[in-house]
Design a protein around this motif. Structure first.
Motif, mmCIF file in Angstrom:
data_model
loop_
_atom_site.group_PDB
_atom_site.id
_atom_site.type_symbol
_atom_site.label_atom_id
_atom_site.label_comp_id
_atom_site.label_asym_id
_atom_site.label_seq_id
_atom_site.Cartn_x
_atom_site.Cartn_y
_atom_site.Cartn_z
ATOM 1 N N VAL A 185 1.013 -1.190 0.054
ATOM 2 C CA VAL A 185 -0.052 -0.063 0.013
ATOM 3 C C VAL A 185 0.806 1.107 0.106
ATOM 4 C CG1 VAL A 185 -2.101 -1.227 0.850
ATOM 5 C CG2 VAL A 185 -0.474 -0.065 2.513
ATOM 6 N N ALA A 186 1.748 1.325 0.733
ATOM 7 C CA ALA A 186 2.924 2.304 0.645
ATOM 8 C C ALA A 186 3.299 2.570 -0.859
ATOM 9 C CB ALA A 186 4.025 2.004 1.818
ATOM 10 N N GLU A 187 3.757 1.521 -1.424
ATOM 11 C CA GLU A 187 4.383 1.936 -2.697
ATOM 12 C C GLU A 187 3.356 1.995 -3.742
ATOM 13 O OE1 GLU A 187 7.673 1.991 -3.643
ATOM 14 O OE2 GLU A 187 7.766 2.077 -1.614
ATOM 15 N N ASN A 188 1.876 1.811 -3.407
ATOM 16 C CA ASN A 188 0.856 2.106 -4.376
ATOM 17 C C ASN A 188 -0.036 3.050 -3.850
ATOM 18 O OD1 ASN A 188 1.037 -0.132 -6.994
ATOM 19 N ND2 ASN A 188 1.664 -0.904 -4.652
ATOM 20 N N SER A 189 0.181 4.413 -3.812
ATOM 21 C CA SER A 189 -0.404 5.394 -2.814
ATOM 22 C C SER A 189 -1.820 5.628 -3.510
ATOM 23 C CB SER A 189 0.305 6.640 -2.818
ATOM 24 O OG SER A 189 0.364 7.254 -4.475
ATOM 25 N N SER A 191 -4.056 3.513 -3.071
ATOM 26 C CA SER A 191 -4.657 2.602 -2.039
ATOM 27 C C SER A 191 -4.888 3.586 -0.866
ATOM 28 C CB SER A 191 -3.843 1.572 -1.586
ATOM 29 O OG SER A 191 -2.766 2.088 -0.627
ATOM 30 N N ALA A 192 -4.488 4.983 -0.627
ATOM 31 C CA ALA A 192 -4.556 5.837 0.582
ATOM 32 C C ALA A 192 -5.990 5.901 1.044
ATOM 33 C CB ALA A 192 -3.810 7.124 0.119
ATOM 34 N N HIS A 193 -6.930 6.172 0.281
ATOM 35 C CA HIS A 193 -8.259 6.506 0.556
ATOM 36 C C HIS A 193 -8.726 4.841 1.060
ATOM 37 C CE1 HIS A 193 -12.651 7.829 -0.567
ATOM 38 N NE2 HIS A 193 -12.388 7.701 0.719
ATOM 39 N N MET A 194 -8.675 3.826 0.289
ATOM 40 C CA MET A 194 -9.108 2.630 0.921
ATOM 41 C C MET A 194 -8.537 2.089 2.321
ATOM 42 S SD MET A 194 -11.326 0.303 0.454
ATOM 43 C CE MET A 194 -11.688 -1.567 0.448
ATOM 44 N N VAL A 195 -7.313 2.437 2.282
ATOM 45 C CA VAL A 195 -6.633 1.945 3.412
ATOM 46 C C VAL A 195 -7.170 2.761 5.027
ATOM 47 C CG1 VAL A 195 -4.252 2.207 4.964
ATOM 48 C CG2 VAL A 195 -4.433 1.457 2.576
ATOM 49 N N MET A 196 -7.615 4.101 4.737
ATOM 50 C CA MET A 196 -8.373 4.957 5.608
ATOM 51 C C MET A 196 -9.551 4.023 6.032
ATOM 52 S SD MET A 196 -6.533 7.565 6.254
ATOM 53 C CE MET A 196 -7.292 8.898 6.898
ATOM 54 N N GLU A 439 -4.281 11.157 -16.544
ATOM 55 C CA GLU A 439 -3.950 11.947 -15.501
ATOM 56 C C GLU A 439 -4.962 12.407 -14.387
ATOM 57 O OE1 GLU A 439 -3.694 12.769 -19.016
ATOM 58 O OE2 GLU A 439 -1.805 11.691 -18.916
ATOM 59 N N SER A 440 -6.262 12.142 -14.812
ATOM 60 C CA SER A 440 -7.393 12.535 -13.993
ATOM 61 C C SER A 440 -7.424 11.549 -12.723
ATOM 62 C CB SER A 440 -8.705 12.255 -14.959
ATOM 63 O OG SER A 440 -8.768 11.248 -15.578
ATOM 64 N N PHE A 441 -6.407 10.354 -12.841
ATOM 65 C CA PHE A 441 -6.670 9.437 -11.648
ATOM 66 C C PHE A 441 -5.598 9.726 -10.774
ATOM 67 C CE2 PHE A 441 -9.270 5.377 -12.956
ATOM 68 C CZ PHE A 441 -9.822 6.114 -13.848
ATOM 69 N N GLU A 442 -4.846 11.062 -10.982
ATOM 70 C CA GLU A 442 -3.605 11.208 -10.232
ATOM 71 C C GLU A 442 -3.559 11.725 -8.742
ATOM 72 O OE1 GLU A 442 -1.000 13.676 -12.561
ATOM 73 O OE2 GLU A 442 -0.519 11.590 -13.760
ATOM 74 N N ASP A 443 -4.742 12.271 -8.343
ATOM 75 C CA ASP A 443 -4.830 12.594 -7.085
ATOM 76 C C ASP A 443 -5.210 11.427 -5.909
ATOM 77 O OD1 ASP A 443 -5.642 13.616 -4.476
ATOM 78 O OD2 ASP A 443 -7.305 14.845 -5.230
ATOM 79 N N HIS A 444 -4.381 11.002 -5.045
ATOM 80 C CA HIS A 444 -4.616 10.120 -4.286
ATOM 81 C C HIS A 444 -4.881 10.286 -2.980
ATOM 82 C CE1 HIS A 444 -1.680 7.683 -7.384
ATOM 83 N NE2 HIS A 444 -2.973 7.673 -7.737
ATOM 84 N N ALA A 482 5.538 3.527 5.189
ATOM 85 C CA ALA A 482 4.123 3.793 5.134
ATOM 86 C C ALA A 482 3.857 5.259 5.686
ATOM 87 C CB ALA A 482 3.449 2.538 5.841
ATOM 88 N N ILE A 483 4.435 5.586 6.803
ATOM 89 C CA ILE A 483 4.274 6.921 7.531
ATOM 90 C C ILE A 483 4.850 7.958 6.234
ATOM 91 C CG2 ILE A 483 4.877 8.450 9.114
ATOM 92 C CD1 ILE A 483 4.951 5.957 10.883
ATOM 93 N N GLU A 484 5.889 7.875 5.734
ATOM 94 C CA GLU A 484 6.155 8.934 4.861
ATOM 95 C C GLU A 484 5.561 8.792 3.585
ATOM 96 O OE1 GLU A 484 10.321 8.313 3.309
ATOM 97 O OE2 GLU A 484 10.047 9.668 1.728
ATOM 98 N N LYS A 485 5.123 7.558 2.766
ATOM 99 C CA LYS A 485 4.290 7.739 1.581
ATOM 100 C C LYS A 485 2.875 7.879 1.662
ATOM 101 C CE LYS A 485 8.045 5.926 -1.206
ATOM 102 N NZ LYS A 485 8.766 4.853 -0.967
ATOM 103 N N LEU A 486 2.449 7.366 2.898
ATOM 104 C CA LEU A 486 0.885 7.577 2.782
ATOM 105 C C LEU A 486 0.444 8.574 3.947
ATOM 106 C CD1 LEU A 486 -0.412 3.806 3.013
ATOM 107 C CD2 LEU A 486 -0.388 5.529 1.109
ATOM 108 N N LEU A 487 0.812 8.344 5.132
ATOM 109 C CA LEU A 487 0.141 9.139 6.355
ATOM 110 C C LEU A 487 0.542 10.650 6.132
ATOM 111 C CD1 LEU A 487 0.236 6.858 9.433
ATOM 112 C CD2 LEU A 487 -1.325 7.008 7.398
ATOM 113 N N ASN A 488 1.793 10.852 6.007
ATOM 114 C CA ASN A 488 2.380 12.070 5.782
ATOM 115 C C ASN A 488 1.789 12.895 4.700
ATOM 116 O OD1 ASN A 488 4.126 14.251 7.057
ATOM 117 N ND2 ASN A 488 5.540 14.235 5.224
#
Ligand code: HDD
Length: 662
Positions: A185-189, A191-196, A439-444, A482-488
């Motif tokens: 999940v950290a390498e595939n950002s 996923s950020a919304h679903m991880v929440m 490009e319209s899928f880029e905001d994670h 994970a903290i750097e690439k997702l949470l932060n």
């Protein structure tokens, strides 16, 4: 009542509850089923023993591959009825004929665990519905979360490999709290919304009847004039959306691994159906590009405040299966099972799913005739020129199995769209062949932040603790990543909290999303509340009288509560028998607890269960001469009520699910 199942199971039911001789599969009555055929009573077994061989061979072949995901499931029958005709939007007959009851079969599931795993891991829940309509089966194969981990189906195998138990040692079972998941999940950002969502309380539902369902993807509805609109499907639980606590879930998984399935089974057996309303969010075709995200992106939801959910019908699940394997295990869902009036969008996740599901059934159910298994069979007639294959159950009459033909007057014959034939929506598409993402899928991160913005303080605390729990189970470099690439990138406070709790590094730069929007519908605090199907464990000391028991039961049951009496052993007073002992159940298995004692002091097991119920913020009632001397709380605490004098307070607390501000 039996109509739904009977319609599916016609011809195929073998009723083992009736008197019948024991026979082999060839119909030969058997004279002895306990001893194999031997040369002498102490001699070797004979090859000739066809009965032994048949019985053993069948047994040796009784398992089929479990589903690669959603292996642990629980199925129920019911029916769906639309409130008002939706002909404005769709020509699907089951959505245009109010009063018509369409049989449905729903399979709820966890995703990551094996078929024998526990019911309440932290996980997504599958919510797959098969509508047996007069125009063929429509499958709405959704989850209890409205978004997904990735934007393109080609990543699904990687994600599943990462979330499943790790390949070298098959640990951990049914859990995302491990290195490979958090690495992925950290390498595939995206996923950020679903991880929440996964770290939120949505991932530990109190009951299958207390969670929302979502079709996730953007689909199309097409009406008789051929006009298409974009749609998202929702299931809204009539009892509201409720969770257990993570600490509680971990104990439940040990005390009753079948907690969710047993709750549903027993509620249905006791006449309390699970009810869900169908909701639609609709976007007109010419408004496709008006949101601040791409509506084809399955990691985005349509905020309900912007695109209201129209409630259009109701599903009532009121019938348990007769046989788990035949029905729940063999049911085969597929997002590509649609009916005229329902069509697909170009969501790249949906497009990939349209391949995967039939493919998986071929290996799981052993060949191309799985649609003939009773639970999968349409209730409307079906005919074509497909023949043969493993497990062919139908006897096709006639000489032709080819289209076109003159020999049989071109039967069976395709129908035009006007006559009911399925016609794909004629969307104009053009483009270069590319392996690329729009490009319209880029905001994670914006909607991940919106999810956080929408939570109550309690929910936010649970989510922060869930992240801390999960990442503390990972190696330090996985945590840091994970903290750097997702949470932060989502929220600095969240990153700080989790870094502090897990001893991880907080990135130097604050890169949090500045998205300010919130969507109140995302908070489970804004859900419905009801006493229906709520449970109460009533612990009593042996000196409580039968009159007290009877009176307690009747006043609680009158309000809709399900009551179990618990004592240190099972015994009967008058006509009342104690249901459970302090060893067979636990306060984690109930929504609320009551303790009634005579003159006797509360014993340690009682104290332990009450303390845990209090810690889990459950309503606690007391009666008789209960002394709080050995308890860490008292009758003055929030959510602690005397059921003789303050019954309404107790009931209100139970209805509100938890006493969050205790
Ligand atoms: Fe899936 C099963 C839901 C993405 C491939 N999926 C499965 C089930 C549900 C979902 C509820 C269990 C059905 C049952 O009870 O039998 N899946 C989803 C949702 C997704 C999703 C809501 C995203 C929006 N799935 C997804 C992708 C792929 C798959 C992207 C592959 C390209 N899913 C499968 C599968 C399964 C499955 C491997 C396993 C067993 C089965 O299909 O019948 O084909």
């Amino acid at each position: 009542m039996s109509r739904k199942k009977d319609e599916l199971n016609q011809r195929d039911t073998i009723d083992n509850t009736k008197d019948a001789p024991l026979t082999t599969n060839q119909g030969l009555p058997v004279s002895e089923d306990e001893f194999s055929l031997k040369a002498g009573k102490r001699g070797p077994t004979l090859m000739e023993d066809f009965h032994f061989r048949e019985k053993m061979t069948h047994f040796d072949h009784e398992r089929i591959p479990e589903r690669i995901v959603h292996a642990r499931g629980f199925g129920v029958h019911g029916e769906f009825e639309v409130y008002e005709s939706l002909e404005k939007y769709t020509k699907a007959k089951f959505l245009t004929e109010p009063g018509k009851k369409t049989p449905v079969f729903v399979r709820f599931s966890t995703v990551g665990g094996s078929r024998g795993s526990m019911d309440i891991p932290r996980d997504v829940r599958g919510f797959a519905t098969k509508f047996y309509t007069d125009e063929g089966n429509f499958d709405l194969v959704g989850n209890n979360m409205p978004v997904f981990f990735m934007q393109d189906a080609i990543k699904f195998p990687d994600f599943v490999h990462a979330v499943k138990p790790e390949p070298h040692n098959e640990i951990p079972q049914a859990a995302s709290a491990h290195n490979t998941f958090w690495d992925w999940v950290a390498e595939n950002s995206e996923s950020a919304h679903m991880v929440m969502w996964l770290m939120s309380d949505r991932a530990i539902p109190r009951s299958y009847s207390m969670m929302e369902g979502f079709g996730v993807h953007t689909f199309r509805l097409v009406n008789a004039e051929g006009k298409s609109r974009f749609v998202k499907f929702h299931w809204k639980p009539v009892e509201g959306t409720h969770q257990v606590l993570w600490d509680e879930a971990q104990i439940i998984n040990g005390k009753n691994i079948d907690f969710n399935r047993q709750t549903l089974w027993e509620n249905i057996e006791n006449g309390h159906p699970a009810e869900f309303e169908l909701g639609l969010q609709i976007i007109e075709e010419d408004q496709e590009h008006e949101m601040d995200f791409d509506i084809l992106d399955p990691t985005k939801l349509w905020p309900e405040e912007d695109v209201p959910v129209q409630i259009v019908g109701k599903m009532t699940l009121d019938q348990n299966v007769d046989n788990y394997f035949a029905e729940t295990e063999q049911v085969a869902f597929h997002p590509g099972h649609v009916v005229p009036g329902i069509d697909f969008s170009n969501d790249p996740l949906l497009q990939g799913r349209l391949f995967s599901y039939t493919d998986t059934q071929l290996i799981r159910l052993g060949g191309p005739n799985f649609h003939q298994i009773p639970i999968n069979r349409p209730i409307c007639p079906f005919t074509n020129n497909q023949r043969d294959g493993y497990g062919q159950m139908s006897i096709h009459k006639g000489q032709t199995a080819h289209h076109k033909n003159r020999m049989n007057n071109n039967q069976p014959e395709p129908l035009s769209a006007e006559e009911g034939g399925y016609e794909h929506y004629q969307e104009k598409v053009e483009g270069n062949k590319v392996r690329a993402r729009s490009e319209s899928f880029e905001d994670h991160f914006s909607q991940a932040k919106m999810f956080l913005n929408s939570l109550s303080d309690t929910e936010r605390q649970h989510l922060s603790d869930a992240f801390s729990f999960e990442l503390a189970k990972c190696d330090m470099d996985i945590r840091n990543n994970a903290i750097e690439k997702l949470l932060n990138n989502i929220d600095r406070d969240l990153a700080e909290y989790v870094a502090d709790r897990t001893g991880a590094e907080l990135p130097a730069e604050n890169e949090e999303s500045t998205y300010e929007k919130s969507s109140p519908a995302l908070s489970m605090m804004n859900t419905k509340f009801s006493l229906n199907t709520r449970t109460v464990g009533v612990i009593i000391t042996p000196d409580v009288t039968e009159d007290t028991l009877k009176e307690t039961r009747s006043k609680l049951e009158e309000k809709g509560l399900q009551v179990k009496f618990i004592s240190d052993k099972i015994y009967t007073i008058g006509s009342t028998t104690i249901d459970e002992t302090l060893a067979t159940v636990h306060s984690v298995l109930f929504d609320s607890m009551i303790v009634i004692s005579g003159e006797e002091d509360l014993q340690p097991p009682v104290i332990e269960q009450l303390e845990i119920a209090f810690k889990h913020k459950k309503a606690i009632g007391f009666g008789g001469n209960v002394s709080f001397a050995k308890l860490s709380f008292s009758e003055k605490d929030k959510g602690v009520s005397n059921i003789e004098t303050e019954l309404d307070n107790f009931l209100e607390d139970v209805k509100n699910h938890r006493v969050w501000d205790r």
